[in-house]
Design an enzyme around this catalytic site. Structure first.
Site, short mmCIF file in Angstrom:
data_model
loop_
_atom_site.label_atom_id
_atom_site.label_comp_id
_atom_site.label_asym_id
_atom_site.label_seq_id
_atom_site.Cartn_x
_atom_site.Cartn_y
_atom_site.Cartn_z
N SER A 137 0.88 -1.17 0.00
CA SER A 137 0.00 0.00 0.00
C SER A 137 0.91 1.21 0.00
O SER A 137 2.09 1.13 0.36
CB SER A 137 -0.85 0.00 1.27
OG SER A 137 -1.45 1.26 1.48
N TYR A 179 -2.00 -1.29 10.39
CA TYR A 179 -1.96 -1.41 8.93
C TYR A 179 -0.64 -0.86 8.39
O TYR A 179 0.01 -1.48 7.54
CB TYR A 179 -3.16 -0.65 8.35
CG TYR A 179 -3.42 -0.84 6.88
CD1 TYR A 179 -4.17 -1.91 6.40
CD2 TYR A 179 -2.94 0.09 5.95
CE1 TYR A 179 -4.43 -2.06 5.04
CE2 TYR A 179 -3.18 -0.06 4.59
CZ TYR A 179 -3.93 -1.13 4.14
OH TYR A 179 -4.18 -1.27 2.80
P1 NAD Z 1 -11.38 -6.14 -0.09
O1 NAD Z 1 -11.96 -6.05 1.29
O2 NAD Z 1 -12.25 -5.86 -1.27
O3 NAD Z 1 -10.74 -7.55 -0.34
C1 NAD Z 1 -9.99 -8.20 0.63
C2 NAD Z 1 -9.96 -9.67 0.30
O4 NAD Z 1 -9.25 -10.35 1.34
C3 NAD Z 1 -11.35 -10.31 0.24
O5 NAD Z 1 -11.38 -11.30 -0.76
C4 NAD Z 1 -11.48 -10.94 1.62
O6 NAD Z 1 -12.43 -12.02 1.67
C5 NAD Z 1 -10.07 -11.40 1.83
N1 NAD Z 1 -9.74 -11.69 3.22
C6 NAD Z 1 -9.88 -10.91 4.31
N2 NAD Z 1 -9.50 -11.58 5.41
C7 NAD Z 1 -9.10 -12.81 5.00
C8 NAD Z 1 -8.59 -13.95 5.65
N3 NAD Z 1 -8.41 -14.00 6.98
N4 NAD Z 1 -8.29 -15.04 4.90
C9 NAD Z 1 -8.48 -15.05 3.56
N5 NAD Z 1 -8.95 -13.98 2.89
C10 NAD Z 1 -9.25 -12.88 3.60
O7 NAD Z 1 -10.10 -5.17 -0.04
P2 NAD Z 1 -9.17 -4.58 -1.20
O8 NAD Z 1 -9.26 -3.12 -1.08
O9 NAD Z 1 -9.39 -5.25 -2.48
O10 NAD Z 1 -7.75 -4.97 -0.58
C11 NAD Z 1 -6.87 -5.90 -1.18
C12 NAD Z 1 -5.45 -5.61 -0.72
O11 NAD Z 1 -5.05 -4.33 -1.24
C13 NAD Z 1 -5.30 -5.54 0.79
O12 NAD Z 1 -4.07 -6.11 1.16
C14 NAD Z 1 -5.29 -4.04 1.04
O13 NAD Z 1 -4.60 -3.73 2.22
C15 NAD Z 1 -4.57 -3.54 -0.19
N6 NAD Z 1 -4.81 -2.13 -0.48
C16 NAD Z 1 -6.05 -1.65 -0.71
C17 NAD Z 1 -6.22 -0.29 -0.98
C18 NAD Z 1 -7.56 0.30 -1.27
O14 NAD Z 1 -7.64 1.53 -1.38
N7 NAD Z 1 -8.61 -0.45 -1.43
C19 NAD Z 1 -5.11 0.55 -1.00
C20 NAD Z 1 -3.87 0.03 -0.75
C21 NAD Z 1 -3.72 -1.31 -0.50
#
Ligand code: NAD
Length: 256
Positions: free
Chosen positions: A138, A151
């Site tokens: 991130s 985080y």
């Molecule tokens: P999201 O909530 O849409 O997806 C998260 C996924 O992780 C889902 O499929 C969920 O079921 C799964 N998950 C959560 N806990 C779990 C567990 N214990 N075991 C297995 N699966 C699990 O979130 P996203 O925004 O798509 O995030 C994906 C990644 O990108 C994360 O690592 C997040 O930190 C990172 N990220 C997101 C953003 C953003 O703005 N959305 C920015 C920077 C980084």
């Protein structure tokens, strides 16, 4: 480009993980999906792209389940060639109010799970002579925000882990890199938009503008497809010697 390769994408039932899985499938890769939520819908979406796709429901906070998932992918597809460590959760609170179980869960899911998948998948990649490990960190792996200590600690840790494993594999055909998105409008961020709307007494659209205005100079959300295309590039021959890099895709967030 990725025909006969297999990608394991953790946390790929929604958001960024699903977007990346679809981009890799469009290039011909077989996909092992993982995550909670609607696995049937995710399977159906990827299946339309014509490659083989399967699902494992491992909880990424549980090392034994992670091992079972990696072994299941190897058994079903014969290999894990591309590992995308994407599963992640968020919790927003001041450090003195931070629930200790949330701290432990964020460190386990956002950081330690990548250690487990990597240690389990790397030997096979080395043996077969090709591999890609892509860690979804991130912009919070590069800079901090208040109220997100767990985080930010986990994501800085994941960027450090990426560099260390990239050095260990530097003379092998396995590359290890990180992608560092700014705001992407996924379920994880929708929760934060809703909290902002409630706190400021504004509607969802205005809360989105305020969230972007605080941090992301482009005033545009990064999309899961843009991140998927970057993952595809990292799997290409052009990226054979890109190692240990953290790519921010953050609309200028970290440039400030
Ligand atoms: P999201 O909530 O849409 O997806 C998260 C996924 O992780 C889902 O499929 C969920 O079921 C799964 N998950 C959560 N806990 C779990 C567990 N214990 N075991 C297995 N699966 C699990 O979130 P996203 O925004 O798509 O995030 C994906 C990644 O990108 C994360 O690592 C997040 O930190 C990172 N990220 C997101 C953003 C953003 O703005 N959305 C920015 C920077 C980084």
């Amino acid at each position: 480009m990725l025909k006969a390769k297999t990608a394991l994408v953790t946390g790929s039932t929604s958001g960024i993980g699903l977007g990346i899985a679809k981009c890799l499938a469009q290039q011909g890769a077989n996909i092992m999906l993982n995550g909670f939520g609607d696995s049937e819908a995710a399977l159906a979406e990827v299946r339309t792209l014509g490659t083989r796709v399967s699902y494992h429901g491992a909880d990424m906070s549980k090392p034994a389940e992670i091992e079972a998932m990696v072994r299941a992918a190897e058994a079903e597809f014969g290999a894990v060639d591309i590992l995308v460590n994407n599963a992640g959760i968020q919790h927003v609170a001041a450090v003195e109010d931070f629930p200790t179980e949330k701290w432990d869960a964020i460190l386990a899911i956002n950081l330690s799970s990548a250690f487990h998948t990597t240690r389990l998948a790397l030997p096979g990649m080395k043996q077969r002579g090709w591999g890609r490990i892509i860690n979804l960190a991130s912009v919070h792996g590069l800079v901090a925000s208040a109220q997100k200590s767990a985080y930010v600690a986990a994501k800085h840790g994941l960027v450090g882990f990426t560099k260390s494993v990239a050095l260990e594999t530097a003379t092998t055909p396995v590359t290890v890199n990180a992608i560092c998105p700014g705001w992407v409008l996924t379920p994880l961020v929708e929760k934060q938009v809703q909290a902002r709307a409630q706190a400021d007494g504004v509607d969802f659209e205005e809360a989105k503008r305020r969230l972007l205005g605080d941090k992301q100079p482009s005033m545009q959300f990064t999309t899961a497809e843009q991140l998927g295309e970057l993952a595809v590039f990292l799997c290409s021959r052009a990226a054979d010697n890109i190692r240990g890099v953290a790519f921010n895709v953050d609309g200028g967030w970290a440039a400030q």
